[in-house]
Design a protein around this motif. Structure first.
Motif, mmCIF file in Angstrom:
data_model
loop_
_atom_site.group_PDB
_atom_site.id
_atom_site.type_symbol
_atom_site.label_atom_id
_atom_site.label_comp_id
_atom_site.label_asym_id
_atom_site.label_seq_id
_atom_site.Cartn_x
_atom_site.Cartn_y
_atom_site.Cartn_z
ATOM 1 N N LEU A 19 0.833 -1.205 0.000
ATOM 2 C CA LEU A 19 0.000 0.000 0.000
ATOM 3 C C LEU A 19 0.869 1.256 0.000
ATOM 4 C CD1 LEU A 19 -2.855 1.150 0.096
ATOM 5 C CD2 LEU A 19 -2.743 1.001 2.588
ATOM 6 N N GLY A 20 1.970 1.217 0.743
ATOM 7 C CA GLY A 20 2.877 2.356 0.791
ATOM 8 C C GLY A 20 3.486 2.667 -0.563
ATOM 9 N N VAL A 21 3.905 1.635 -1.274
ATOM 10 C CA VAL A 21 4.499 1.834 -2.601
ATOM 11 C C VAL A 21 3.461 2.411 -3.562
ATOM 12 C CG1 VAL A 21 5.444 0.617 -4.609
ATOM 13 C CG2 VAL A 21 6.331 0.128 -2.334
ATOM 14 N N VAL A 22 2.230 1.903 -3.502
ATOM 15 C CA VAL A 22 1.167 2.407 -4.377
ATOM 16 C C VAL A 22 0.872 3.881 -4.063
ATOM 17 C CG1 VAL A 22 -1.302 2.217 -4.917
ATOM 18 C CG2 VAL A 22 0.113 0.165 -4.825
ATOM 19 N N ALA A 25 3.748 6.077 -5.186
ATOM 20 C CA ALA A 25 3.747 6.227 -6.644
ATOM 21 C C ALA A 25 2.650 7.187 -7.095
ATOM 22 C CB ALA A 25 3.568 4.865 -7.312
ATOM 23 N N LEU A 26 1.464 7.076 -6.511
ATOM 24 C CA LEU A 26 0.379 7.993 -6.855
ATOM 25 C C LEU A 26 0.721 9.428 -6.453
ATOM 26 C CD1 LEU A 26 -2.836 5.989 -5.899
ATOM 27 C CD2 LEU A 26 -2.148 6.739 -8.186
ATOM 28 N N GLY A 27 1.339 9.583 -5.297
ATOM 29 C CA GLY A 27 1.731 10.914 -4.850
ATOM 30 C C GLY A 27 2.756 11.545 -5.764
ATOM 31 N N VAL A 28 3.771 10.778 -6.139
ATOM 32 C CA VAL A 28 4.796 11.295 -7.041
ATOM 33 C C VAL A 28 4.199 11.588 -8.413
ATOM 34 C CG1 VAL A 28 6.940 10.701 -8.246
ATOM 35 C CG2 VAL A 28 6.710 10.238 -5.807
ATOM 36 N N LEU A 41 -2.801 16.998 -2.610
ATOM 37 C CA LEU A 41 -3.118 15.581 -2.443
ATOM 38 C C LEU A 41 -1.913 14.711 -2.791
ATOM 39 C CD1 LEU A 41 -5.128 13.406 -1.713
ATOM 40 C CD2 LEU A 41 -5.978 13.473 -4.068
ATOM 41 N N GLY A 42 -1.147 15.117 -3.790
ATOM 42 C CA GLY A 42 0.060 14.387 -4.144
ATOM 43 C C GLY A 42 1.052 14.352 -2.994
ATOM 44 N N VAL A 43 1.206 15.471 -2.307
ATOM 45 C CA VAL A 43 2.112 15.545 -1.157
ATOM 46 C C VAL A 43 1.610 14.634 -0.036
ATOM 47 C CG1 VAL A 43 2.978 17.055 0.677
ATOM 48 C CG2 VAL A 43 2.969 17.843 -1.691
ATOM 49 N N VAL A 44 0.319 14.698 0.253
ATOM 50 C CA VAL A 44 -0.262 13.877 1.322
ATOM 51 C C VAL A 44 -0.095 12.389 0.999
ATOM 52 C CG1 VAL A 44 -2.428 13.224 2.464
ATOM 53 C CG2 VAL A 44 -1.874 15.635 2.102
ATOM 54 N N LEU A 45 -0.387 11.999 -0.239
ATOM 55 C CA LEU A 45 -0.243 10.596 -0.624
ATOM 56 C C LEU A 45 1.207 10.137 -0.526
ATOM 57 C CD1 LEU A 45 -2.614 10.408 -3.734
ATOM 58 C CD2 LEU A 45 -3.004 9.431 -1.466
ATOM 59 N N PHE A 48 2.093 9.721 3.259
ATOM 60 C CA PHE A 48 1.511 8.493 3.804
ATOM 61 C C PHE A 48 2.220 7.261 3.261
ATOM 62 C CE2 PHE A 48 -2.666 10.711 4.866
ATOM 63 C CZ PHE A 48 -2.462 10.620 6.228
ATOM 64 N N GLY A 49 2.548 7.285 1.978
ATOM 65 C CA GLY A 49 3.276 6.169 1.382
ATOM 66 C C GLY A 49 4.631 5.977 2.034
ATOM 67 N N LEU A 50 5.351 7.069 2.261
ATOM 68 C CA LEU A 50 6.654 6.976 2.916
ATOM 69 C C LEU A 50 6.541 6.459 4.345
ATOM 70 C CD1 LEU A 50 8.464 10.225 1.718
ATOM 71 C CD2 LEU A 50 9.124 7.867 1.252
#
Length: 72
Positions: A19-22, A25-28, A41-45, A48-50
């Motif tokens: 889930l973190g990798v997904v 990737a969505l955030g980046v 939203l990209g920053v938040v995602l 959370f992924g990190l």
């Protein structure tokens, strides 16, 4: 003085990692404007992924420690 004991089990670790990798990737992709999530939203995602990838790598979750959960 490392009092962070491991409290993330194998299945929990795998789910966090995937889930973190997904999310990362969505955030980046959002930050690079590949997908239209927008910068905030990209920053938040990405954050959370990190966090999920980090807790999976360390096998320790501070939130779990506070609420007394141990999946290991």
């Amino acid at each position: 003085m490392n009092d962070m004991k491991q409290n993330v089990g194998d299945m929990d670790r795998i789910v966090r990692l995937l889930l973190g990798v997904v999310l990362l990737a969505l955030g980046v992709a959002g930050l690079a404007e590949v997908v239209s999530t927008g910068t905030p939203l990209g920053v938040v995602l990405a954050i959370f992924g990190l966090v999920l990838v980090g807790t999976a790598a360390m096998r320790s979750c501070l939130l779990y420690q506070f609420i007394g959960v141990d999946t290991s």
